[in-house]
Design a protein around this motif. Structure first.
Motif, PDB file in Angstrom:
ATOM      1  N   UNK A  22      -9.194  10.339   0.077  1.00  0.00           N
ATOM      2  CA  UNK A  22      -8.244   9.228  -0.063  1.00  0.00           C
ATOM      3  C   UNK A  22      -8.671   8.319  -1.207  1.00  0.00           C
ATOM      4  N   UNK A  23      -7.699   7.874  -2.016  1.00  0.00           N
ATOM      5  CA  UNK A  23      -7.990   6.934  -3.099  1.00  0.00           C
ATOM      6  C   UNK A  23      -6.725   6.187  -3.500  1.00  0.00           C
ATOM      7  N   UNK A  24      -6.908   5.028  -4.114  1.00  0.00           N
ATOM      8  CA  UNK A  24      -5.784   4.287  -4.678  1.00  0.00           C
ATOM      9  C   UNK A  24      -5.420   4.911  -6.022  1.00  0.00           C
TER      10      UNK A  24
ATOM     11  N   UNK B  47      -7.327   7.338 -11.255  1.00  0.00           N
ATOM     12  CA  UNK B  47      -7.515   7.294 -12.713  1.00  0.00           C
ATOM     13  C   UNK B  47      -9.007   7.297 -13.051  1.00  0.00           C
ATOM     14  N   UNK B  48      -9.788   6.534 -12.311  1.00  0.00           N
ATOM     15  CA  UNK B  48     -11.237   6.510 -12.538  1.00  0.00           C
ATOM     16  C   UNK B  48     -11.876   7.859 -12.198  1.00  0.00           C
ATOM     17  N   UNK B  49     -11.388   8.497 -11.154  1.00  0.00           N
ATOM     18  CA  UNK B  49     -11.925   9.812 -10.773  1.00  0.00           C
ATOM     19  C   UNK B  49     -11.672  10.854 -11.856  1.00  0.00           C
TER      20      UNK B  49
ATOM     21  N   UNK C 283      -3.489   9.586  -3.230  1.00  0.00           N
ATOM     22  CA  UNK C 283      -3.060   8.334  -2.648  1.00  0.00           C
ATOM     23  C   UNK C 283      -2.401   8.661  -1.303  1.00  0.00           C
ATOM     24  N   UNK C 284      -2.705   7.925  -0.241  1.00  0.00           N
ATOM     25  CA  UNK C 284      -2.113   8.197   1.066  1.00  0.00           C
ATOM     26  C   UNK C 284      -0.586   8.166   1.091  1.00  0.00           C
ATOM     27  N   UNK C 285       0.041   7.602   0.036  1.00  0.00           N
ATOM     28  CA  UNK C 285       1.500   7.600  -0.032  1.00  0.00           C
ATOM     29  C   UNK C 285       2.090   9.008   0.034  1.00  0.00           C
ATOM     30  N   UNK C 286       1.287  10.015  -0.359  1.00  0.00           N
ATOM     31  CA  UNK C 286       1.829  11.377  -0.338  1.00  0.00           C
ATOM     32  C   UNK C 286       2.234  11.803   1.073  1.00  0.00           C
ATOM     33  N   UNK C 287       1.675  11.139   2.075  1.00  0.00           N
ATOM     34  CA  UNK C 287       2.022  11.411   3.475  1.00  0.00           C
ATOM     35  C   UNK C 287       2.761  10.241   4.107  1.00  0.00           C
TER      36      UNK C 287
END
Length: 136
Positions: free
Chosen positions: A83-85, A90-92, A130-134
């Protein structure tokens, strides 16, 4: 009644040393347990990532085992999503590139949220999303 969350997830590898280095150095996870030649465990948020040598998890526990965990596991590549924002993703992408890790896919989902996909040294498919995918 439903579970309140996932406490641990497992991936299986054929080179435990390479996996240990990858998850500590590239992914930045904190090691919390290790048995040489069998497994290494990492804290990840509120959960735990279990990394097992696939060959070692097929053996049943000894009759006098202190912790008689039954055999479990699989062979071959698995999948895990971190999970990430959006900003963290972008940083990853930069961090993975710095470590020479190829990003296989990078896209926005129709319902919102971004995912990047890459592989660990054992070929497991890893995703940061991003958790938005779910819809979360």
């Amino acid at each position: 009644m439903t579970p309140s969350g996932i406490l641990e997830s497992a991936l299986y590898v054929d080179d435990l040393d390479a996996a240990e280095a990858f998850y500590a150095e590239v992914m930045g996870l904190r090691q919390i347990a290790k048995v040489d030649g069998r497994h290494v465990f990492f804290a990840c948020g509120e959960g735990v990532l279990l990394i097992f040598d696939a060959e070692q998890t097929i053996h049943p526990p000894k009759p006098d085992a202190k912790l008689p965990v039954p055999p479990h596991g699989t062979t071959g590549p698995g999948h895990l999503c971190f999970r990430a924002t959006e900003a963290e993703i972008a940083d990853w992408t930069v961090r993975l590139e710095v470590h020479g890790v190829a990003i296989e896919a990078d896209f926005e989902w129709p319902q919102g949220g971004r995912s990047i996909y890459f592989r660990d040294p054992a070929g497991n498919s890893l995703e940061i999303a991003n958790p938005k995918i779910w819809g979360l």
